[in-house]
Design an enzyme around this catalytic site. Structure first.
Site, PDB file in Angstrom:
ATOM      1  N   LYS A  25       0.899  -1.324   0.030  1.00  0.00           N
ATOM      2  CA  LYS A  25       0.017  -0.053  -0.152  1.00  0.00           C
ATOM      3  C   LYS A  25       0.860   1.216  -0.059  1.00  0.00           C
ATOM      4  O   LYS A  25       1.828   1.302   0.714  1.00  0.00           O
ATOM      5  CB  LYS A  25      -0.860   0.005   1.137  1.00  0.00           C
ATOM      6  CG  LYS A  25      -2.034   1.227   1.323  1.00  0.00           C
ATOM      7  CD  LYS A  25      -2.987   0.729   2.424  1.00  0.00           C
ATOM      8  CE  LYS A  25      -3.949   1.695   2.602  1.00  0.00           C
ATOM      9  NZ  LYS A  25      -4.852   1.567   3.886  1.00  0.00           N
ATOM     10  N   LEU A  34      -6.704   8.674   3.279  1.00  0.00           N
ATOM     11  CA  LEU A  34      -6.695   7.707   3.676  1.00  0.00           C
ATOM     12  C   LEU A  34      -8.069   6.941   4.547  1.00  0.00           C
ATOM     13  O   LEU A  34      -8.153   5.914   4.863  1.00  0.00           O
ATOM     14  CB  LEU A  34      -5.729   7.086   4.766  1.00  0.00           C
ATOM     15  CG  LEU A  34      -4.027   7.267   4.099  1.00  0.00           C
ATOM     16  CD1 LEU A  34      -3.159   6.988   5.307  1.00  0.00           C
ATOM     17  CD2 LEU A  34      -3.889   6.415   2.845  1.00  0.00           C
ATOM     18  N   SER A  68      -9.462   1.701   2.699  1.00  0.00           N
ATOM     19  CA  SER A  68      -8.556   2.586   1.698  1.00  0.00           C
ATOM     20  C   SER A  68      -7.537   1.694   1.278  1.00  0.00           C
ATOM     21  O   SER A  68      -6.690   2.234   0.495  1.00  0.00           O
ATOM     22  CB  SER A  68      -7.735   3.379   2.841  1.00  0.00           C
ATOM     23  OG  SER A  68      -7.192   2.712   4.108  1.00  0.00           O
ATOM     24  N   ILE A  86      -8.634   0.977   9.723  1.00  0.00           N
ATOM     25  CA  ILE A  86      -8.904   1.391  11.039  1.00  0.00           C
ATOM     26  C   ILE A  86     -10.590   1.738  10.972  1.00  0.00           C
ATOM     27  O   ILE A  86     -10.957   2.159  11.962  1.00  0.00           O
ATOM     28  CB  ILE A  86      -8.322   2.779  11.207  1.00  0.00           C
ATOM     29  CG1 ILE A  86      -8.486   3.695  12.795  1.00  0.00           C
ATOM     30  CG2 ILE A  86      -8.813   4.072  10.194  1.00  0.00           C
ATOM     31  CD1 ILE A  86      -7.696   4.824  12.805  1.00  0.00           C
ATOM     32  N   GLY A  87     -11.225   1.152  10.128  1.00  0.00           N
ATOM     33  CA  GLY A  87     -12.479   1.245   9.897  1.00  0.00           C
ATOM     34  C   GLY A  87     -13.169   0.288   9.031  1.00  0.00           C
ATOM     35  O   GLY A  87     -14.234   0.404   8.746  1.00  0.00           O
ATOM     36  N   GLY A  88     -12.272  -0.527   8.438  1.00  0.00           N
ATOM     37  CA  GLY A  88     -12.724  -1.636   7.381  1.00  0.00           C
ATOM     38  C   GLY A  88     -11.660  -1.552   6.148  1.00  0.00           C
ATOM     39  O   GLY A  88     -12.148  -2.171   4.899  1.00  0.00           O
ATOM     40  N   SER A  89     -10.442  -0.680   6.217  1.00  0.00           N
ATOM     41  CA  SER A  89      -9.754  -0.624   5.102  1.00  0.00           C
ATOM     42  C   SER A  89      -8.930  -1.744   4.576  1.00  0.00           C
ATOM     43  O   SER A  89      -8.557  -1.667   3.283  1.00  0.00           O
ATOM     44  CB  SER A  89      -8.855   0.467   5.663  1.00  0.00           C
ATOM     45  OG  SER A  89      -9.088   1.749   5.855  1.00  0.00           O
TER      46      SER A  89
END
Length: 559
Positions: free
Chosen positions: A148, A196, A221, A242-245
């Site tokens: 990434k 991001l 992301s 950090i939220g589903g990335s």
């Protein structure tokens, strides 16, 4: 709207100032100049592409028969074995994946950097090493690994998805050092969102398209990774979450993606400065790949290097993964139909029914006990976590983006829209958010215990891959960032079909639920893959992989 490099299928992104667009064009042209003419797709593939571009890499004439076999028939474990045993040279494997990666990029915009020349030199040295020492350098000897964009790799640049943050990296971060020491070959870096912090990978490098329906998002992301792996341009990639990335893009593109509990894997150096969101919501890093055993390979490779000896923030756990013995004679698995906040769209509901039917088959009754499960506080968690992401109101990120004349992308503005009104929070306000988080975590754990399950399976997202610029609801993944539970997304045989309808008895669970239904009616999601998410308790990562290993035969997963 701005135009992409001439070799790419593209969807428009916002236009910035003349100065910004000039700098952006220079970056894209520099990338394009690295691509040999013989690797350029013919105009017929670029000017009027089909919505599903997934078959083009194997049929475009750029890859030979052996390169197609190398990229399509092996996962990372298989490649490492064949290279170690001498069936393939590392140079052959890296050549095949470098070529396929640049094809994938032309079809989906999945890359930010491509450095085949440097990768081949690294592969050549690995072949020399194997010939001289009669053993591989490490578990990943000769295996191409994609990274990434924001993760530092020596000799490349990294960024947060916008121009003002691009820096040249002179050294590897700890994660990359370990991978390189295990023999991994780095050949490309992958696209991500501006800032991001949302679920569409659109940056100054362009917008990543979903390989199975280019009118849909590849997620974020870590969307570039997901599209690249789905098109078999990489066997193994590194993402962050950090939220589903990791999980959302993996689900959007039908691959495996694993978010460990935080502070297990090294992230030192991943970002140039600390991110305020992590004051309360810890990020994780993990693999994106094609098989369960590739998850095990990645985790074993990193954790056997004992990264906690150099990073005292890490928790020293022993990895047993798929080999972990079960805690009891039957796995208690909770099935999530909905989270009480948003009813998933029709193909996701179909995938849940598919999983429930297989798991409930009496033939598996000695192995699995199936229960209905209702996640605690999904709506409350979504409200809390959005505030916790932006204790600065998003002001610092916004200023850094627009400072170069770069335009704000729609989801970039959306993610901090509510928090901008509050502005920069005081230290005490952030501290009180921590209390809210911890109180929520305790209630969530109590509810899980009362429902008496080992793991849960349910949606990875409210639907299949979202239409571009519409990924507004991450509730099915961000919930587990809030409580810091590990999760892995797994492919199913279900694909979205044009014209699918909600059940006649549908009643919205919330305004957000009604919005999700409206979004379903506005786009055609034909061909989009559907994944499900398997989750375990915090730091029960080994138990999660043990459960996944058990379910692989029941659900027919790629091992």
């Amino acid at each position: 709207m701005a135009q992409e490099a001439p070799t790419n299928v593209s969807k428009p992104i916002p236009v910035g100032t003349a100065s910004f667009e000039e700098k952006r064009a220079a970056l894209l042209k520099a990338f394009d100049r690295k691509v040999p003419p013989e690797y350029h797709l013919r105009a017929e593939f670029l000017e009027d592409p089909p919505s599903d571009v997934s078959t083009i890499p194997a049929n475009c004439g750029i890859l030979n028969e052996e390169e197609i076999k190398i990229t399509e028939e092996y996962d990372a474990v298989g490649l490492a074995k064949e290279i170690a045993e001498g069936k393939y040279k590392a140079v052959e494997v890296v050549t095949a994946f470098s070529k396929r990666a640049i094809i994938a990029h032309q079809l989906t915009g999945c890359l930010t950097q491509w450095f085949m020349v440097e990768a081949l030199e690294q592969a050549k040295q690995l072949d020399i090493y194997l010939e001289k020492n009669k053993r591989p350098m490490g578990r990943l000897h000769g295996v191409p690994v994609s990274i990434k964009d924001h993760i530092p790799v020596a000799g490349t640049s990294s960024s947060l998805g916008y121009l003002s943050t691009i820096v040249e990296d002179e050294s590897d971060c700890q994660m990359v050092q370990i991978l390189r020491g295990a023999g991994a070959v780095f050949y490309c870096k992958t696209n991500q969102p501006q800032s991001l912090m949302h679920l569409e990978s659109d940056s100054l490098w362009g917008r990543v398209l979903n390989p199975f329906n280019i009118n849909l998002s590849a997620g974020g992301s870590t969307g570039g990774e997901a599209a690249l792996i789905a098109l078999m341009g990489s066997p193994l990639g590194v993402g962050t979450d950090i939220g589903g990335s990791i999980r959302c893009p993996a689900a959007f593109c039908g691959i495996y993606g694993y978010k460990p509990t935080s502070h297990i894997l090294p992230m030192r150096g991943f970002l140039p400065t600390p991110v305020a969101a992590e004051l309360n919501i810890p990020a994780s890093t993990g693999p994106m790949c094609r098989s369960i055993r590739d998850i095990d390979l990645f985790m074993t490779t990193i954790l056997e290097a004992k990264p906690y000896l150099l990073d005292p923030n890490l928790v020293p756990i022993s990895w047993t993964g798929s080999r972990t013995p079960p805690n009891s004679h039957r796995l208690k698995i909770g099935v999530i139909s909905n989270d009480g906040f948003i009813q998933p769209q029709p193909p996701v509901a179909k995938a849940i029914s598919w999983a429930r039917k297989l798991l409930s088959d009496p033939v598996h009754a000695s192995q699995v006990e199936v229960k209905e499960f209702k996640p605690f506080g999904a709506a409350d968690a979504w409200s809390k976590i959005r505030r916790m992401y932006w204790p600065d109101g998003g002001d610092l990120s916004k200023k850094a983006i627009v400072s170069t004349g770069e335009p704000l992308h729609s989801l970039t503005e959306w993610i901090w829209e509510e928090q901008q009104e509050s502005g920069m929070q005081t230290a005490q306000a952030v501290n009180l958010l921590r209390k809210e988080r911890d109180d929520f975590r305790h209630k969530f754990a109590k509810s899980w215990e009362e429902q008496d399950v080992d793991v849960v399976i349910g949606p990875a997202f409210v639907g299949p891959a979202s239409a571009h610029d519409t990924a507004f609801y991450w509730t099915y993944t961000s919930l587990y960032n809030m409580v810091d539970y590990p999760g892995v997304v797994i492919p199913t045989p279900i694909r979205a079909i044009s014209g699918e309808q909600y059940d006649q008895g549908y009643t919205p669970l919330s305004d957000a639920c009604q919005d999700v239904k409206k979004l379903w009616g506005k786009s055609d999601f034909k061909g989009a893959p559907i994944n499900l998410q398997l989750v375990a308790r915090r730091y029960h990562d080994n138990e999660l992989l043990s459960a996944l290993s058990l379910l692989k035969n029941i659900l027919g997963l790629a091992y």
